[in-house]
Write a protein that holds these residues in place. Structure first.
Motif, PDB file in Angstrom:
ATOM      1  N   LEU A   3     117.975  38.933 131.012  1.00  0.00           N
ATOM      2  CA  LEU A   3     117.018  39.215 129.938  1.00  0.00           C
ATOM      3  C   LEU A   3     115.683  38.520 130.199  1.00  0.00           C
ATOM      4  O   LEU A   3     114.618  39.095 129.951  1.00  0.00           O
ATOM      5  CB  LEU A   3     117.586  38.766 128.590  1.00  0.00           C
ATOM      6  N   ALA A   4     115.739  37.288 130.672  1.00  0.00           N
ATOM      7  CA  ALA A   4     114.501  36.554 130.960  1.00  0.00           C
ATOM      8  C   ALA A   4     113.695  37.257 132.054  1.00  0.00           C
ATOM      9  O   ALA A   4     112.469  37.388 131.951  1.00  0.00           O
ATOM     10  CB  ALA A   4     114.836  35.126 131.389  1.00  0.00           C
ATOM     11  N   THR A   5     114.395  37.735 133.094  1.00  0.00           N
ATOM     12  CA  THR A   5     113.729  38.449 134.182  1.00  0.00           C
ATOM     13  C   THR A   5     113.110  39.752 133.677  1.00  0.00           C
ATOM     14  O   THR A   5     111.986  40.105 134.028  1.00  0.00           O
ATOM     15  CB  THR A   5     114.734  38.756 135.312  1.00  0.00           C
ATOM     16  N   GLU A   6     113.873  40.465 132.851  1.00  0.00           N
ATOM     17  CA  GLU A   6     113.382  41.724 132.272  1.00  0.00           C
ATOM     18  C   GLU A   6     112.147  41.480 131.412  1.00  0.00           C
ATOM     19  O   GLU A   6     111.171  42.242 131.463  1.00  0.00           O
ATOM     20  CB  GLU A   6     114.491  42.351 131.428  1.00  0.00           C
ATOM     21  N   ASN A   7     112.190  40.407 130.643  1.00  0.00           N
ATOM     22  CA  ASN A   7     111.063  40.053 129.782  1.00  0.00           C
ATOM     23  C   ASN A   7     109.820  39.720 130.601  1.00  0.00           C
ATOM     24  O   ASN A   7     108.714  40.177 130.305  1.00  0.00           O
ATOM     25  CB  ASN A   7     111.458  38.865 128.900  1.00  0.00           C
ATOM     26  N   GLU A   8     110.009  38.935 131.651  1.00  0.00           N
ATOM     27  CA  GLU A   8     108.887  38.559 132.523  1.00  0.00           C
ATOM     28  C   GLU A   8     108.300  39.782 133.219  1.00  0.00           C
ATOM     29  O   GLU A   8     107.078  39.896 133.380  1.00  0.00           O
ATOM     30  CB  GLU A   8     109.354  37.528 133.552  1.00  0.00           C
ATOM     31  N   GLN A   9     109.161  40.703 133.635  1.00  0.00           N
ATOM     32  CA  GLN A   9     108.697  41.918 134.289  1.00  0.00           C
ATOM     33  C   GLN A   9     107.851  42.753 133.342  1.00  0.00           C
ATOM     34  O   GLN A   9     106.783  43.263 133.708  1.00  0.00           O
ATOM     35  CB  GLN A   9     109.911  42.741 134.770  1.00  0.00           C
ATOM     36  N   TYR A  10     108.327  42.890 132.102  1.00  0.00           N
ATOM     37  CA  TYR A  10     107.587  43.650 131.095  1.00  0.00           C
ATOM     38  C   TYR A  10     106.217  43.027 130.836  1.00  0.00           C
ATOM     39  O   TYR A  10     105.202  43.723 130.772  1.00  0.00           O
ATOM     40  CB  TYR A  10     108.394  43.716 129.801  1.00  0.00           C
ATOM     41  N   LEU A  11     106.178  41.705 130.707  1.00  0.00           N
ATOM     42  CA  LEU A  11     104.915  41.015 130.432  1.00  0.00           C
ATOM     43  C   LEU A  11     103.943  41.119 131.608  1.00  0.00           C
ATOM     44  O   LEU A  11     102.730  41.193 131.405  1.00  0.00           O
ATOM     45  CB  LEU A  11     105.184  39.542 130.100  1.00  0.00           C
ATOM     46  N   SER A  12     104.475  41.141 132.824  1.00  0.00           N
ATOM     47  CA  SER A  12     103.604  41.226 134.003  1.00  0.00           C
ATOM     48  C   SER A  12     102.957  42.602 134.138  1.00  0.00           C
ATOM     49  O   SER A  12     101.918  42.743 134.778  1.00  0.00           O
ATOM     50  CB  SER A  12     104.401  40.908 135.275  1.00  0.00           C
ATOM     51  N   GLU A  13     103.571  43.624 133.531  1.00  0.00           N
ATOM     52  CA  GLU A  13     103.054  44.995 133.613  1.00  0.00           C
ATOM     53  C   GLU A  13     102.418  45.453 132.303  1.00  0.00           C
ATOM     54  O   GLU A  13     102.198  46.643 132.098  1.00  0.00           O
ATOM     55  CB  GLU A  13     104.195  45.954 133.995  1.00  0.00           C
ATOM     56  N   LEU A  14     102.120  44.518 131.442  1.00  0.00           N
ATOM     57  CA  LEU A  14     101.677  44.825 130.087  1.00  0.00           C
ATOM     58  C   LEU A  14     100.366  45.599 130.064  1.00  0.00           C
ATOM     59  O   LEU A  14      99.411  45.252 130.753  1.00  0.00           O
ATOM     60  CB  LEU A  14     101.510  43.516 129.314  1.00  0.00           C
ATOM     61  N   SER A  15     100.351  46.658 129.256  1.00  0.00           N
ATOM     62  CA  SER A  15      99.116  47.422 129.066  1.00  0.00           C
ATOM     63  C   SER A  15      98.177  46.660 128.138  1.00  0.00           C
ATOM     64  O   SER A  15      98.615  45.936 127.243  1.00  0.00           O
ATOM     65  CB  SER A  15      99.451  48.791 128.454  1.00  0.00           C
ATOM     66  N   ALA A  16      96.893  46.839 128.350  1.00  0.00           N
ATOM     67  CA  ALA A  16      95.900  46.188 127.481  1.00  0.00           C
ATOM     68  C   ALA A  16      95.991  46.701 126.052  1.00  0.00           C
ATOM     69  O   ALA A  16      95.517  46.051 125.126  1.00  0.00           O
ATOM     70  CB  ALA A  16      94.495  46.428 128.039  1.00  0.00           C
ATOM     71  N   GLU A  17      96.604  47.873 125.868  1.00  0.00           N
ATOM     72  CA  GLU A  17      96.744  48.464 124.526  1.00  0.00           C
ATOM     73  C   GLU A  17      98.079  48.119 123.883  1.00  0.00           C
ATOM     74  O   GLU A  17      98.413  48.663 122.824  1.00  0.00           O
ATOM     75  CB  GLU A  17      96.597  49.990 124.594  1.00  0.00           C
ATOM     76  N   ALA A  18      98.874  47.264 124.486  1.00  0.00           N
ATOM     77  CA  ALA A  18     100.188  46.910 123.947  1.00  0.00           C
ATOM     78  C   ALA A  18     100.068  46.399 122.510  1.00  0.00           C
ATOM     79  O   ALA A  18      99.179  45.606 122.201  1.00  0.00           O
ATOM     80  CB  ALA A  18     100.846  45.849 124.817  1.00  0.00           C
ATOM     81  N   GLY A  19     100.955  46.876 121.666  1.00  0.00           N
ATOM     82  CA  GLY A  19     100.959  46.457 120.265  1.00  0.00           C
ATOM     83  C   GLY A  19     100.173  47.365 119.351  1.00  0.00           C
ATOM     84  O   GLY A  19     100.290  47.273 118.129  1.00  0.00           O
ATOM     85  N   TYR A  20      99.385  48.261 119.926  1.00  0.00           N
ATOM     86  CA  TYR A  20      98.522  49.132 119.115  1.00  0.00           C
ATOM     87  C   TYR A  20      99.333  50.011 118.183  1.00  0.00           C
ATOM     88  O   TYR A  20      98.910  50.298 117.060  1.00  0.00           O
ATOM     89  CB  TYR A  20      97.666  49.998 120.048  1.00  0.00           C
ATOM     90  N   PHE A  21     100.518  50.446 118.644  1.00  0.00           N
ATOM     91  CA  PHE A  21     101.345  51.338 117.833  1.00  0.00           C
ATOM     92  C   PHE A  21     102.477  50.590 117.123  1.00  0.00           C
ATOM     93  O   PHE A  21     103.495  51.179 116.757  1.00  0.00           O
ATOM     94  CB  PHE A  21     101.897  52.473 118.699  1.00  0.00           C
ATOM     95  N   LYS A  22     102.287  49.280 116.930  1.00  0.00           N
ATOM     96  CA  LYS A  22     103.225  48.493 116.122  1.00  0.00           C
ATOM     97  C   LYS A  22     102.571  48.082 114.810  1.00  0.00           C
ATOM     98  O   LYS A  22     102.932  47.069 114.215  1.00  0.00           O
ATOM     99  CB  LYS A  22     103.680  47.251 116.893  1.00  0.00           C
ATOM    100  N   GLU A  23     101.609  48.879 114.403  1.00  0.00           N
ATOM    101  CA  GLU A  23     100.917  48.619 113.142  1.00  0.00           C
ATOM    102  C   GLU A  23     101.925  48.669 111.988  1.00  0.00           C
ATOM    103  O   GLU A  23     102.917  49.387 112.049  1.00  0.00           O
ATOM    104  CB  GLU A  23      99.826  49.680 112.965  1.00  0.00           C
TER     105      GLU A  23
END
Length: 278
Positions: A3-23
């Motif tokens: 899970l930690a590796t998966e989390n780090e991978q996701y964060l390393s590829e994060l889009s600049a628009e991440a979170g926009y559709f979690k309004e």
């Protein structure tokens, strides 16, 4: 470790628009719909994350299809207006499709059938056909390259609780798990307020710069931090005498500093108090 590796991978590829559709309104819509269809807790978080990832990829693809966006301002505004219109026209359909797909990943609960989804959409005065509903599901799957079984913060919480128990932390597991789920809901629904508070605490400044806000995006999308923060806050509420021991264990398990855990819990508790103050 996985899970930690998966989390780090996701964060390393994060889009600049991440979170926009979690309004908040979007998350609330998904939570209420999941409740209406009697879906389990993990399904609603998975639906939020699926919708977020799908919408970002869809917007990126739509913008790419319109070619170079470095033209004149008027052309940029026209292009973005067209993208927004297309998104708005199918947004509720895509949201329902993400909830459907998330429900199919939860094998222990009833999945949302096409008939159920179609009936709901018709109750909102949408005239979609079953074929269009199936095509919408396929559009989500294709856009995400069928990678839809993403881990949710709840998976992190449950695994960390198991590890804490294995390490000898004597905690009221069942009520703590229930409280952590409620805290995760609260964090999703008041996301902007909590992370805005956390950012100001971290930088010790009530007026963060645009650069600081941009750099803080990885913190806002860190599932491990969210899970650790939910557990820490839950323990502080239910069993404050165990709090320091739990924070020490969480630090050893995840590497997240006690200071970061403390700041996250403070931000959540501050928002809880604020939300209940007349």
């Amino acid at each position: 470790i996985h899970l930690a590796t998966e989390n780090e991978q996701y964060l390393s590829e994060l889009s600049a628009e991440a979170g926009y559709f979690k309004e908040t309104r979007i998350v609330e819509f998904i939570f209420l719909l999941s409740e209406k269809w009697h879906l389990d807790q993990s399904t609603r978080y998975q639906a939020v994350e699926l919708l977020e990832r799908f919408m970002i990829k869809q917007v990126e693809q739509m913008c790419d299809d319109r070619g170079d966006t470095k033209g004149r301002d008027q052309g940029q505004r026209s292009s973005w207006s067209s993208v927004r219109e297309q998104i708005a026209n199918t947004f509720v359909l895509r949201l329902v499709s993400c909830v459907q797909l998330a429900s199919k990943l939860s094998l222990h609960y009833s999945r949302v059938t096409s008939d159920t989804a179609l009936k709901f959409l018709q109750s909102l005065k949408y005239s979609y056909t079953k074929q269009e509903l199936l095509e919408s599901e396929l559009a989500v799957l294709n856009t995400l390259h069928f990678h839809i079984n993403v881990s949710t913060p709840l998976a992190y919480v449950e695994l960390l609780l198991e590890v804490l128990g294995y390490n000898g932390c004597l905690l009221p597991v069942k009520p703590l798990h229930q409280l952590c789920v409620q805290l995760l809901d609260f964090c999703y629904l008041t996301r902007e307020t909590i992370y805005d508070t956390l950012l100001k605490i971290a930088i010790e400044n009530s007026m963060p710069s645009k650069l600081q806000i941009a750099k803080f995006l990885t913190v806002k999308e860190d599932f491990m931090l969210l899970a650790v923060g939910a557990i820490s806050t839950g323990v502080f509420i239910l069993s404050p005498g165990h709090w320091e021991q739990v924070v020490e264990h969480l630090n050893c398990i995840t590497g997240i500093t006690p200071q970061s855990i403390l700041e996250f819990s403070y931000a959540v508790l501050r928002c809880i108090v604020g939300s209940t103050t007349p």
